[in-house]
Design a protein around this motif. Sequence first.
Motif, PDB file in Angstrom:
ATOM      1  N   VAL A   1      11.135 -32.053  15.088  1.00 55.17           N
ATOM      2  CA  VAL A   1      11.186 -31.425  13.824  1.00 55.17           C
ATOM      3  C   VAL A   1      10.286 -32.021  12.723  1.00 55.17           C
ATOM      4  O   VAL A   1       9.967 -31.403  11.714  1.00 55.17           O
TER       5      VAL A   1
ATOM      6  N   CYS B   1      17.382 -31.252  11.285  1.00 52.37           N
ATOM      7  CA  CYS B   1      16.677 -30.266  10.904  1.00 52.37           C
ATOM      8  C   CYS B   1      15.924 -31.078   9.603  1.00 52.37           C
ATOM      9  O   CYS B   1      16.438 -32.190   8.972  1.00 52.37           O
TER      10      CYS B   1
ATOM     11  N   VAL C   1      18.697 -21.589  10.044  1.00 55.63           N
ATOM     12  CA  VAL C   1      18.170 -22.802   9.792  1.00 55.63           C
ATOM     13  C   VAL C   1      17.585 -23.267  11.013  1.00 55.63           C
ATOM     14  O   VAL C   1      18.125 -23.347  12.293  1.00 55.63           O
ATOM     15  N   ALA C   2      16.473 -24.030  10.906  1.00 58.68           N
ATOM     16  CA  ALA C   2      15.509 -24.418  12.485  1.00 58.68           C
ATOM     17  C   ALA C   2      16.206 -25.864  12.855  1.00 58.68           C
ATOM     18  O   ALA C   2      15.598 -26.807  12.749  1.00 58.68           O
ATOM     19  N   ILE C   3      17.318 -25.817  13.236  1.00 59.14           N
ATOM     20  CA  ILE C   3      18.151 -26.901  14.006  1.00 59.14           C
ATOM     21  C   ILE C   3      17.533 -27.231  15.323  1.00 59.14           C
ATOM     22  O   ILE C   3      17.592 -26.179  16.079  1.00 59.14           O
ATOM     23  N   HIS C   4      17.276 -28.322  15.645  1.00 58.66           N
ATOM     24  CA  HIS C   4      17.074 -28.648  17.024  1.00 58.66           C
ATOM     25  C   HIS C   4      18.068 -29.413  17.417  1.00 58.66           C
ATOM     26  O   HIS C   4      18.632 -30.689  16.969  1.00 58.66           O
TER      27      HIS C   4
ATOM     28  N   ASP D   1      22.358 -32.798  16.371  1.00 58.00           N
ATOM     29  CA  ASP D   1      21.627 -31.545  15.507  1.00 58.00           C
ATOM     30  C   ASP D   1      20.776 -32.196  14.517  1.00 58.00           C
ATOM     31  O   ASP D   1      21.234 -32.954  13.793  1.00 58.00           O
TER      32      ASP D   1
ATOM     33  N   ALA E   1      24.552 -25.617  10.671  1.00 54.66           N
ATOM     34  CA  ALA E   1      23.782 -25.053   9.510  1.00 54.66           C
ATOM     35  C   ALA E   1      24.363 -25.528   8.131  1.00 54.66           C
ATOM     36  O   ALA E   1      23.628 -25.950   7.142  1.00 54.66           O
TER      37      ALA E   1
ATOM     38  N   VAL F   1      23.372 -28.757   7.212  1.00 53.79           N
ATOM     39  CA  VAL F   1      22.101 -29.129   6.647  1.00 53.79           C
ATOM     40  C   VAL F   1      21.988 -28.749   5.127  1.00 53.79           C
ATOM     41  O   VAL F   1      21.295 -29.416   4.513  1.00 53.79           O
TER      42      VAL F   1
ATOM     43  N   PRO G   1      15.696 -26.216   3.692  1.00 54.40           N
ATOM     44  CA  PRO G   1      15.634 -26.607   5.043  1.00 54.40           C
ATOM     45  C   PRO G   1      14.671 -25.607   5.802  1.00 54.40           C
ATOM     46  O   PRO G   1      14.302 -24.650   5.414  1.00 54.40           O
ATOM     47  N   GLU G   2      13.953 -26.094   6.774  1.00 58.90           N
ATOM     48  CA  GLU G   2      13.143 -25.294   7.597  1.00 58.90           C
ATOM     49  C   GLU G   2      13.601 -23.950   8.274  1.00 58.90           C
ATOM     50  O   GLU G   2      14.761 -24.173   8.660  1.00 58.90           O
TER      51      GLU G   2
END
Length: 340
Positions: free
Chosen positions: A179, A44, A69-72, A42, A13, A16, A51-52
């Motif tokens: 994402v 995002c 934080v919307a990390i994929h 990672d 995060a 990001v 950040p999402e």
Amino acid sequence: SRLPAAILLSGPAAGVVAAAAIGDVLGRDRLVSFDMGGTSTDVCRIEGGRPEVLYERPVAGYPCRMPSVAIHTVGAGGGSVAWIDGGGSLRVGPRSSGAMPGPAAYGHGGTEPAVTDANVALGRINPTGTLAGTLPIRADLAVAALDSVGERLGLTTAATAHGIVTVVEEVMAGAIRTVSIEQGADPREGHLVAFGGAGGLHATALARRLGMAGVSVPPYSGVFSALGLLLSPPRADAALSVRLDEGGRLDAEIASVVATAEDRLRAGGSAADSTLAFVDVRYRGQSHETTVPYEVGAGWSVLLDRFHRTHHERNGFARVDDPVEVVTVRAESVGRPILA
């Protein structure tokens, strides 16, 4: 220490946060952060400099309802190992060679080909150089590891290396699609901010593959997440479960969580610089919610319009005549340290 779940995934995060700061400096508000390390990648999406954010995610099989934080994440990194599946196809990852022994080119006993070995064989990593000025690259060991797989596929060393890079880049491109495209955002309008130990090696190829607007690779990108930790402002969150079918108490409930978030921030020793409110909305009977921003006094019709538009962007449809309900109100208060 009282709430350890709050720091889950804080390292990725932080990267990001630093990517968003780079975007602000460069005047770019649509970004995708791309953090490629040794074992994983990672990604995002960052929209409007923000950040999402997710309000629930699984961690090791357990639900975590802390804002994050919307990390994929995908299992694709410099140490990801190439292998042949039962059907005779070349695969890469998610298994990794780890830090020890690491890729074969590190000379620490690794014999399986990793993404780093492919980059060494292709000259993307200087085959006669040293990593961090201390670790000599063993190109001969990288080639031997690649050939152990390539010979079984009938491929030359170069073709094997190209194959490994192609496969791992498709895995990472899939993460970026997740994402962006899958959330109703067009990656062609965004810039890729690449960091991590291996991010710069694959960023331009990924951006070309997805037709992205450009690439930024910051200096010292291997420790970029550490910069993000320094840039992260103090923050406090508050949430309240509600059940609202019409405007009514919405503004009062929002005002309540805003006050709670700001009080928590002050209790932590920081002054509130800005506080944003959000509302979890769904069509009545839906099993999932869509989070949309809301300002006190904006009104129910404004909230509905934002919800319908966001739902259409995310899911491809909106049922504008169906009844809507609010199930959670949220606030996030971001501040700055109070100086003595």
